[in-house]
Design a protein around this motif. Structure first.
Motif, PDB file in Angstrom:
ATOM      1  N   VAL A  38       0.798  -1.219   0.000  1.00  0.00           N
ATOM      2  CA  VAL A  38       0.000   0.000   0.000  1.00  0.00           C
ATOM      3  C   VAL A  38       0.838   1.280   0.000  1.00  0.00           C
ATOM      4  O   VAL A  38       0.589   2.192  -0.789  1.00  0.00           O
ATOM      5  N   VAL A  39       1.838   1.362   0.885  1.00  0.00           N
ATOM      6  CA  VAL A  39       2.559   2.617   1.102  1.00  0.00           C
ATOM      7  C   VAL A  39       3.963   2.586   0.504  1.00  0.00           C
ATOM      8  O   VAL A  39       4.701   1.612   0.686  1.00  0.00           O
ATOM      9  N   ASN A  40       4.320   3.666  -0.171  1.00  0.00           N
ATOM     10  CA  ASN A  40       5.685   3.843  -0.651  1.00  0.00           C
ATOM     11  C   ASN A  40       6.535   4.499   0.424  1.00  0.00           C
ATOM     12  O   ASN A  40       7.556   3.968   0.851  1.00  0.00           O
ATOM     13  N   GLN A  41       6.091   5.670   0.867  1.00  0.00           N
ATOM     14  CA  GLN A  41       6.818   6.414   1.887  1.00  0.00           C
ATOM     15  C   GLN A  41       5.900   7.467   2.514  1.00  0.00           C
ATOM     16  O   GLN A  41       4.815   7.745   1.997  1.00  0.00           O
ATOM     17  N   ILE A  42       6.365   8.041   3.626  1.00  0.00           N
ATOM     18  CA  ILE A  42       5.631   9.101   4.301  1.00  0.00           C
ATOM     19  C   ILE A  42       6.519  10.333   4.393  1.00  0.00           C
ATOM     20  O   ILE A  42       7.693  10.233   4.758  1.00  0.00           O
ATOM     21  N   ARG A  43       5.947  11.488   4.064  1.00  0.00           N
ATOM     22  CA  ARG A  43       6.669  12.757   4.157  1.00  0.00           C
ATOM     23  C   ARG A  43       5.894  13.708   5.068  1.00  0.00           C
ATOM     24  O   ARG A  43       4.676  13.591   5.205  1.00  0.00           O
ATOM     25  N   GLN A  44       6.604  14.647   5.678  1.00  0.00           N
ATOM     26  CA  GLN A  44       5.939  15.619   6.537  1.00  0.00           C
ATOM     27  C   GLN A  44       6.643  16.974   6.434  1.00  0.00           C
ATOM     28  O   GLN A  44       7.836  17.049   6.175  1.00  0.00           O
ATOM     29  N   ALA A  45       5.857  18.020   6.631  1.00  0.00           N
ATOM     30  CA  ALA A  45       6.409  19.386   6.593  1.00  0.00           C
ATOM     31  C   ALA A  45       5.428  20.328   7.289  1.00  0.00           C
ATOM     32  O   ALA A  45       4.242  20.032   7.413  1.00  0.00           O
ATOM     33  N   SER A  46       5.955  21.468   7.738  1.00  0.00           N
ATOM     34  CA  SER A  46       5.081  22.468   8.374  1.00  0.00           C
ATOM     35  C   SER A  46       4.232  23.135   7.301  1.00  0.00           C
ATOM     36  O   SER A  46       4.618  23.218   6.136  1.00  0.00           O
ATOM     37  N   ARG A  47       3.077  23.637   7.729  1.00  0.00           N
ATOM     38  CA  ARG A  47       2.143  24.265   6.791  1.00  0.00           C
ATOM     39  C   ARG A  47       1.536  25.490   7.470  1.00  0.00           C
ATOM     40  O   ARG A  47       1.083  25.412   8.614  1.00  0.00           O
ATOM     41  N   ASN A  48       1.558  26.588   6.768  1.00  0.00           N
ATOM     42  CA  ASN A  48       1.027  27.843   7.326  1.00  0.00           C
ATOM     43  C   ASN A  48       1.687  28.193   8.661  1.00  0.00           C
ATOM     44  O   ASN A  48       1.037  28.711   9.570  1.00  0.00           O
ATOM     45  N   LYS A  49       2.954  27.858   8.801  1.00  0.00           N
ATOM     46  CA  LYS A  49       3.764  28.155   9.992  1.00  0.00           C
ATOM     47  C   LYS A  49       3.339  27.383  11.242  1.00  0.00           C
ATOM     48  O   LYS A  49       4.177  26.867  11.975  1.00  0.00           O
ATOM     49  N   ASN A  50       2.040  27.276  11.505  1.00  0.00           N
ATOM     50  CA  ASN A  50       1.576  26.641  12.735  1.00  0.00           C
ATOM     51  C   ASN A  50       1.093  25.206  12.552  1.00  0.00           C
ATOM     52  O   ASN A  50       1.063  24.428  13.501  1.00  0.00           O
ATOM     53  N   ASP A  51       0.697  24.839  11.340  1.00  0.00           N
ATOM     54  CA  ASP A  51       0.080  23.535  11.112  1.00  0.00           C
ATOM     55  C   ASP A  51       1.075  22.509  10.574  1.00  0.00           C
ATOM     56  O   ASP A  51       2.207  22.839  10.208  1.00  0.00           O
ATOM     57  N   LEU A  52       0.622  21.266  10.531  1.00  0.00           N
ATOM     58  CA  LEU A  52       1.466  20.163  10.062  1.00  0.00           C
ATOM     59  C   LEU A  52       0.759  19.431   8.936  1.00  0.00           C
ATOM     60  O   LEU A  52      -0.446  19.168   9.017  1.00  0.00           O
ATOM     61  N   ARG A  53       1.491  19.121   7.882  1.00  0.00           N
ATOM     62  CA  ARG A  53       0.949  18.316   6.785  1.00  0.00           C
ATOM     63  C   ARG A  53       1.781  17.047   6.643  1.00  0.00           C
ATOM     64  O   ARG A  53       3.016  17.104   6.523  1.00  0.00           O
TER      65      ARG A  53
END
Length: 432
Positions: free
Chosen positions: A80-95
């Motif tokens: 199902v999954v290849n990989q997971i990425r993460q980064a900040s969004r709108n300075k305060n939020d997380l995506r």
């Protein structure tokens, strides 16, 4: 001025608290039909989940949160999954972005803290293209079972995945030892010429209590055996026990306490007991289960008799309690507490493959004796053609109803019977 300072401090504190929400862990579990992602949280968060195409991705947005965990790596052969990425969004939020190998249907929910974990966000990924294939495989297996005219034994290893169950002094986890016993029992069942095993859980992943019953039903199971390892606050408690469902109250305080802790696993695993999605299951579970009580008690008695030959038994009689997992209205069901994992000596035994095999053998002997007194269900065409049945020695009305796939109430109604008493040689009508 003083009020303004207090107000400003209040706003500042609220802002800091809001920004201090963290994802402090990220784990995943792979089941045959889905992949579960579990975000460990410092406090509850508002989240949103949506899909993107070309290539397929799933996006998880968390408000006022920061990522403070290790991103798990997925093997190249993960379905199902290849990989997971993460980064900040709108300075305060997380995506968080999950790169997928196939389109999925996602289900998300939040969980409150329990004895093992804090706040959690759970995201389940169900591959869309595998859903129909899985249903076909289950149907094909059921047809195959009927054609070979074998008894199907559903073997349910308790807990799994996010729900480790009880834990011993040496760190032994219930979910691991009961799975080992379940697999050994399945091997023994499949060695019988007239039996076929169905493992409800074959790996380290969680299955909701109601879903365990539904899986057994889809597999056309004739018997449901749930395997667990007991635990108690008093470390001296020891021995095995066998339980059947009680709709009228637990047979002892210990049984009541145990049922409460086991039923709570549905909340640990993330399936609320009052979930609207389980409405159909709720209706099924509320149906009368009188026609399976007799059969459940018989097989439980046989299993307990053989467990006495392996070691100490906690209770010399079959126990009754309101276990959610035993509430299947049409399948005789028992729950076996193999030993007390909270007892140091019994924890050591549960870790031993040799003792695990002894437990599996004891359960197998009980199951074999039970089925020896039953008659294999006829082929559907033959069963529907038979309008009458002559009572044989050892028959029970509930057992006859089960073999002919009719309800006990309809069988009584067809024969104008007010009780379940029958006599050898008596001829009764079988409703179509």
């Amino acid at each position: 001025m003083r009020m303004l300072v207090v107000f400003a401090l209040s706003i500042s504190t609220t802002a800091i608290a809001a920004a201090s929400k963290k994802v402090d862990s990220l784990r995943y579990w792979t089941a045959p039909d889905h992949t579960r992602l579990v975000f460990g949280l410092s406090s509850p968060v508002v989240h949103k989940v949506f899909s993107l195409d070309n290539p397929p991705r799933l996006v998880v947005d968390l408000n006022n949160a920061k990522f403070d965990a290790v991103v798990p790596a997925f093997t190249t052969n993960h379905k199902v999954v290849n990989q997971i990425r993460q980064a900040s969004r709108n300075k305060n939020d997380l995506r968080v972005v999950i790169d997928l190998k196939t389109a999925v249907k996602a289900k998300s929910f939040v969980l409150k803290p329990n004895d093992n974990y804090g706040h959690r966000l759970v995201v389940d990924l169900y591959p869309k293209q595998n859903a129909e294939a899985k249903q076909h495989a289950v149907f094909k297996k059921s047809v195959s079972s009927a054609q070979h005219n074998k008894w199907v034994v559903a073997i349910d290893a308790g807990h799994g995945g996010e729900d480790p169950g009880a834990q011993g002094h040496r760190g032994t986890r219930e979910k691991e030892v009961v799975l080992a016993i379940a697999k050994k029992l399945a091997t023994l069942v499949n060695q019988q010429p007239n039996m076929q095993a169905y493992l409800v859980r074959s790996g380290d992943y969680y299955i909701g209590l109601r879903e365990r019953m539904e899986k057994a039903r889809k597999a056309k199971a004739d018997l449901f055996v749930s395997i667990h390892a007991d635990a108690f606050k008093d470390q001296r408690a020891r021995g095995s026990s066998v339980y059947v469902l009680s709709t009228r109250g637990a047979s002892s305080e210990a049984a009541r306490w145990l049922a409460k802790s086991e039923n709570a696993a549905d909340l640990v695993g993330g399936v609320s007991l009052d979930d609207k999605d389980g409405m159909l299951a709720s209706v099924l579970l509320d149906l009368s289960q009188n026609h399976t009580e007799d059969a459940s008690a018989k097989v439980a008695s046989e299993v307990l008799k053989n467990l006495k030959g392996v070691g100490h038994v906690h209770k010399k009689q079959v126990q009754r309690a309101g276990f959610m997992v035993l509430k299947s209205p049409d399948i005789p069901s028992i729950l076996v507490e193999t030993a007390f994992i909270s007892n140091k000596d019994e924890e050591a035994k549960l870790r031993s493959p040799r003792h695990q095999m002894k437990m599996a053998n004891a359960i197998m002997k009980g199951v074999k004796t039970y089925f020896a007194h039953q008659r294999l269900p006829s082929e559907p065409t033959i069963r529907m053609a038979a309008a009458t049945y002559k009572i044989q020695r050892g028959d029970t009305l509930s057992g006859i109803a089960q073999r002919h796939r009719v309800s006990l109430s309809s069988l009584k109604k067809a024969n104008d019977m007010r009780s379940s008493k029958i006599k050898v040689g008596q001829v009764i009508q079988i409703p179509s």
